[in-house]
Scaffold this active site. Structure first.
Site, PDB file in Angstrom:
ATOM      1  N   HIS A  99      32.610  69.771  41.805  1.00  0.00           N
ATOM      2  CA  HIS A  99      33.425  69.732  43.009  1.00  0.00           C
ATOM      3  C   HIS A  99      34.156  68.411  43.150  1.00  0.00           C
ATOM      4  O   HIS A  99      33.658  67.369  42.736  1.00  0.00           O
ATOM      5  CB  HIS A  99      32.541  69.939  44.244  1.00  0.00           C
ATOM      6  CG  HIS A  99      31.784  71.214  44.222  1.00  0.00           C
ATOM      7  ND1 HIS A  99      30.530  71.343  44.770  1.00  0.00           N
ATOM      8  CD2 HIS A  99      32.084  72.436  43.711  1.00  0.00           C
ATOM      9  CE1 HIS A  99      30.094  72.592  44.609  1.00  0.00           C
ATOM     10  NE2 HIS A  99      31.027  73.263  43.965  1.00  0.00           N
ATOM     11  N   LYS A 159      31.316  58.916  46.065  1.00  0.00           N
ATOM     12  CA  LYS A 159      29.976  59.325  46.493  1.00  0.00           C
ATOM     13  C   LYS A 159      28.928  58.398  45.897  1.00  0.00           C
ATOM     14  O   LYS A 159      29.075  57.909  44.779  1.00  0.00           O
ATOM     15  CB  LYS A 159      29.675  60.755  46.029  1.00  0.00           C
ATOM     16  CG  LYS A 159      30.588  61.804  46.628  1.00  0.00           C
ATOM     17  CD  LYS A 159      30.308  63.183  46.059  1.00  0.00           C
ATOM     18  CE  LYS A 159      31.250  64.211  46.643  1.00  0.00           C
ATOM     19  NZ  LYS A 159      31.061  65.528  46.053  1.00  0.00           N
ATOM     20  N   TYR A 208      23.488  62.294  49.612  1.00  0.00           N
ATOM     21  CA  TYR A 208      24.625  61.506  49.145  1.00  0.00           C
ATOM     22  C   TYR A 208      25.490  61.004  50.289  1.00  0.00           C
ATOM     23  O   TYR A 208      25.590  61.626  51.338  1.00  0.00           O
ATOM     24  CB  TYR A 208      25.462  62.285  48.139  1.00  0.00           C
ATOM     25  CG  TYR A 208      26.036  63.600  48.586  1.00  0.00           C
ATOM     26  CD1 TYR A 208      27.383  63.724  48.912  1.00  0.00           C
ATOM     27  CD2 TYR A 208      25.239  64.743  48.658  1.00  0.00           C
ATOM     28  CE1 TYR A 208      27.922  64.942  49.297  1.00  0.00           C
ATOM     29  CE2 TYR A 208      25.771  65.958  49.038  1.00  0.00           C
ATOM     30  CZ  TYR A 208      27.113  66.056  49.365  1.00  0.00           C
ATOM     31  OH  TYR A 208      27.649  67.255  49.754  1.00  0.00           O
ATOM     32  N   ASP A 230      31.806  78.845  42.461  1.00  0.00           N
ATOM     33  CA  ASP A 230      31.721  77.970  41.283  1.00  0.00           C
ATOM     34  C   ASP A 230      31.879  78.762  39.983  1.00  0.00           C
ATOM     35  O   ASP A 230      32.487  78.290  39.021  1.00  0.00           O
ATOM     36  CB  ASP A 230      30.406  77.196  41.268  1.00  0.00           C
ATOM     37  CG  ASP A 230      30.368  76.095  42.324  1.00  0.00           C
ATOM     38  OD1 ASP A 230      31.429  75.781  42.892  1.00  0.00           O
ATOM     39  OD2 ASP A 230      29.278  75.562  42.585  1.00  0.00           O
TER      40      ASP A 230
END
Length: 184
Positions: free
Chosen positions: A61, A71, A131, A169
């Protein structure tokens, strides 16, 4: 704290200093000034957490500019195989990926700068994944690359029969058809 550069420029492994004794452990999972001293200058504005079962593959992603996200990822419980894919046009490592096991025992973190796609597979029975992001989620800018793109050849450290993947996905485009707008 120890920072280790990976083969992909800007992608960093963070090994925190962990203090352990008979009561348990303590470590700083984030300290703005210390991270800045090591070149992690993202201003994190949002924390996210997910829980997944063994075999789950999430990713790859990313969000397009101008709302791309850096991130700082880690595992609170369990183990994952974490993958970052360089999508920066002009990068000497464009289309290359890096993978590392993050788990509750090693407490390693991975800093993923803007311009990378990210994903992970769950290696333990359950994993809690945490995260930080330096930008908020933007549905219109959200994109994905198929985690099983044969051109990438990512070894998700699982048997193919174990894969649990979202429909989104599974039908994501391959890298050659993906929309990217990042520069190195």
């Amino acid at each position: 704290m120890k920072i280790i550069e990976t083969v992909l420029p800007g992608l960093l492994i963070v090994e925190p200093t962990v203090f352990e004794d008979h009561r348990g452990y303590f470590f700083e999972s984030f300290h703005l000034q210390r991270y800045s001293e090591f070149g992690v200058n993202s201003e994190f504005i949002q924390d996210n957490e997910s829980k997944s079962d063994r075999g789950v593959v999430r990713g790859l992603h990313y969000q397009l500019n101008p709302v791309a996200q850096a991130k700082l990822v880690r595992v609170v419980l369990g183990a994952v195989y974490d993958v970052a894919l360089d999508l920066r046009i002009g990068s000497p490592t464009f289309g290359k990926w890096f993978g590392i096991e993050l788990n509750e025992a090693n407490k390693k973190q991975l800093f993923i700068p803007r311009g990378f796609a990210h994903g992970f597979s769950v290696l333990s029975e359950t994993a809690v994944f945490s995260y930080k992001c330096d930008n908020v989620y933007n549905k219109e800018a959200e994109r994905a690359i198929n985690p099983f793109d044969p051109q990438l050849g990512i070894d998700w450290q699982l048997n193919e029969t174990e894969w649990k993947v979202s429909d989104k996905d599974r039908i994501a485009p391959m890298l050659t058809n993906a929309e990217v707008n990042f520069s190195f």
